[in-house]
Design a protein around this motif. Structure first.
Motif, PDB file in Angstrom:
ATOM      1  N   VAL A 296       0.838  -1.204   0.000  1.00  0.00           N
ATOM      2  CA  VAL A 296       0.000   0.000   0.000  1.00  0.00           C
ATOM      3  C   VAL A 296       0.869   1.248   0.000  1.00  0.00           C
ATOM      4  O   VAL A 296       0.565   2.230  -0.692  1.00  0.00           O
ATOM      5  N   GLN A 297       1.973   1.210   0.753  1.00  0.00           N
ATOM      6  CA  GLN A 297       2.895   2.344   0.774  1.00  0.00           C
ATOM      7  C   GLN A 297       3.436   2.635  -0.626  1.00  0.00           C
ATOM      8  O   GLN A 297       3.474   3.788  -1.070  1.00  0.00           O
ATOM      9  N   LYS A 298       3.819   1.576  -1.331  1.00  0.00           N
ATOM     10  CA  LYS A 298       4.376   1.742  -2.682  1.00  0.00           C
ATOM     11  C   LYS A 298       3.320   2.227  -3.657  1.00  0.00           C
ATOM     12  O   LYS A 298       3.596   3.062  -4.528  1.00  0.00           O
ATOM     13  N   THR A 299       2.072   1.747  -3.496  1.00  0.00           N
ATOM     14  CA  THR A 299       1.005   2.062  -4.447  1.00  0.00           C
ATOM     15  C   THR A 299       0.405   3.433  -4.225  1.00  0.00           C
ATOM     16  O   THR A 299       0.089   4.160  -5.178  1.00  0.00           O
ATOM     17  N   THR A 300       0.236   3.813  -2.951  1.00  0.00           N
ATOM     18  CA  THR A 300      -0.512   5.036  -2.651  1.00  0.00           C
ATOM     19  C   THR A 300       0.319   6.143  -2.027  1.00  0.00           C
ATOM     20  O   THR A 300      -0.127   7.289  -1.960  1.00  0.00           O
ATOM     21  N   GLY A 301       1.494   5.801  -1.509  1.00  0.00           N
ATOM     22  CA  GLY A 301       2.316   6.802  -0.836  1.00  0.00           C
ATOM     23  C   GLY A 301       2.045   6.909   0.653  1.00  0.00           C
ATOM     24  O   GLY A 301       2.591   7.785   1.325  1.00  0.00           O
ATOM     25  N   VAL A 302       1.198   6.017   1.178  1.00  0.00           N
ATOM     26  CA  VAL A 302       0.904   5.995   2.603  1.00  0.00           C
ATOM     27  C   VAL A 302       0.796   4.532   3.038  1.00  0.00           C
ATOM     28  O   VAL A 302       0.369   3.676   2.252  1.00  0.00           O
ATOM     29  N   ASP A 303       1.207   4.230   4.273  1.00  0.00           N
ATOM     30  CA  ASP A 303       1.329   2.826   4.671  1.00  0.00           C
ATOM     31  C   ASP A 303       0.000   2.123   4.953  1.00  0.00           C
ATOM     32  O   ASP A 303      -0.071   0.904   5.022  1.00  0.00           O
ATOM     33  N   ASN A 304      -1.057   2.899   5.153  1.00  0.00           N
ATOM     34  CA  ASN A 304      -2.369   2.316   5.429  1.00  0.00           C
ATOM     35  C   ASN A 304      -3.431   3.314   4.993  1.00  0.00           C
ATOM     36  O   ASN A 304      -3.347   4.504   5.327  1.00  0.00           O
ATOM     37  N   VAL A 305      -4.421   2.845   4.266  1.00  0.00           N
ATOM     38  CA  VAL A 305      -5.480   3.731   3.781  1.00  0.00           C
ATOM     39  C   VAL A 305      -6.707   3.680   4.676  1.00  0.00           C
ATOM     40  O   VAL A 305      -7.201   4.705   5.145  1.00  0.00           O
TER      41      VAL A 305
END
Length: 341
Positions: A296-305
């Motif tokens: 998620v960190q790699k995909t969105t820039g944050v470790d948890n959505v």
């Protein structure tokens, strides 16, 4: 802002109708309606018959106010009434503005509350006929509507309203109860019939009327292209597992990257949930312990959505990240209380 349609049928009625609109302008967007020969100064001419016009407006307005005889108002709205949970407030005011009568949807629709406020504003006498009000007893459906709580069951609400006229009813809550209890209530957690205020599916009484605060924020994450059905199933699973009431959801939240996610938006629309979307940097800046994901960190820039989105508006995380079929769900609860007095 709420919406009101104000009908009048004479020149004197028009004067009173404009006084009403002026008094309500802080809280209601008012539109005036009148027969063509009286429809001057910003009023819309009534076309196609009064009942047809009123029926259409009952689908869109929060209140219909008739300046004229009660019989006119009754005949106009009667064919279009559905239920006390759906009907707008309907009021009738005489042409001289002496009496303000709450006709329909006194509690849930707010007609009683509006009649009292409007009467005070124009110097009229409010006419309220609902039994709990005239007997000075607690009106559970009126209180719920005024404070934004959902009623668990109209049938149970009717039983409580009937019982409370002859005896006191116990009430319990999962949050502080502020102020003196109104006539008809006492604190308690057992009995044949009672009121429970909670975001959880709780039944402490033999027959329980649930009052549900809209205090939960639903944090959501999903893979691109996830269907509405998959999101629905994941949310239902989480709420069932934690005995949470879906009617307690105040909004859904996610990362801004999901603002165009069709399935997520369709899910929110189906339930009537407002949707909030946050920038990655806003979510990343939130303090707290969250379930991290390198993907998620790699995909969105944050470790948890889902967890971060759930608490972004200030709530307390009560359900941590739960994943199912490409959907992640978390739930946060904002502070709430039961306020009387």
């Amino acid at each position: 802002m709420m919406r009101a349609a104000v009908f009048y049928f004479s020149q004197q009625g028009g004067n009173t109708a404009r006084r009403i609109a002026a008094c309500l302008r802080e809280t209601y967007a008012c539109r005036l309606f009148a027969p063509a020969k009286y429809a001057g100064a910003g009023a819309t001419p009534i076309t196609g018959g009064l009942s047809e016009c009123a029926g259409s407006l009952m689908q869109t307005e929060d209140a219909l106010i008739f300046v004229g005889a009660c019989g006119i108002a009754v005949r106009a709205v009667a064919p279009h009434l559905r239920s006390k949970a759906e009907d707008p407030a309907v009021l009738c005011i005489d042409e001289c503005g002496k009496f303000v009568i709450a006709l329909v949807s006194g509690h849930i629709g707010g007609a009683n509350r509006l009649a009292n406020a409007l009467a005070a504003a124009i110097g009229a006498t409010p006419v309220i006929t609902t039994a709990t009000d005239v007997n000075g007893r607690f009106s559970v459906d009126a209180w719920a509507a005024e404070h934004g709580f959902a009623l668990g069951s109209l049938a149970a609400a009717k039983k409580v309203s009937a019982a409370i006229l002859v005896r006191d009813i116990p009430i319990c809550a999962d949050a502080p109860i502020r102020g003196p209890l109104p006539a008809g209530l006492y604190p308690g957690q057992e009995g044949a019939l009672g009121i429970c205020v909670s975001v959880h599916m709780k039944k402490p009484f033999q027959e329980t009327l649930s009052l549900i605060p809209r205090a939960l924020t639903l944090g959501l994450g999903c893979r691109r292209g996830t269907s509405q059905e998959a999101i629905e199933q994941a949310v239902q699973l989480v709420f069932a597992a934690h005995a949470l009431d879906l009617r307690a959801v105040r909004c859904a939240a996610s990362i801004r990257l999901k603002a165009d996610e069709t399935g997520l938006l369709a899910f929110c629309t189906a339930h009537g949930y407002p949707a909030k979307f946050y920038a990655p940097e806003t979510l990343a800046a939130l303090a707290g312990e969250f379930t991290p994901s390198a993907f998620v960190q790699k995909t969105t820039g944050v470790d948890n959505v889902c967890e971060r989105s759930a608490v972004a508006d200030g709530g307390r995380l009560i359900v941590k990240k739960t994943a199912r079929n490409g959907v992640t769900v978390a739930v946060a609860e904002t502070p709430w209380e039961v306020q009387f007095g």
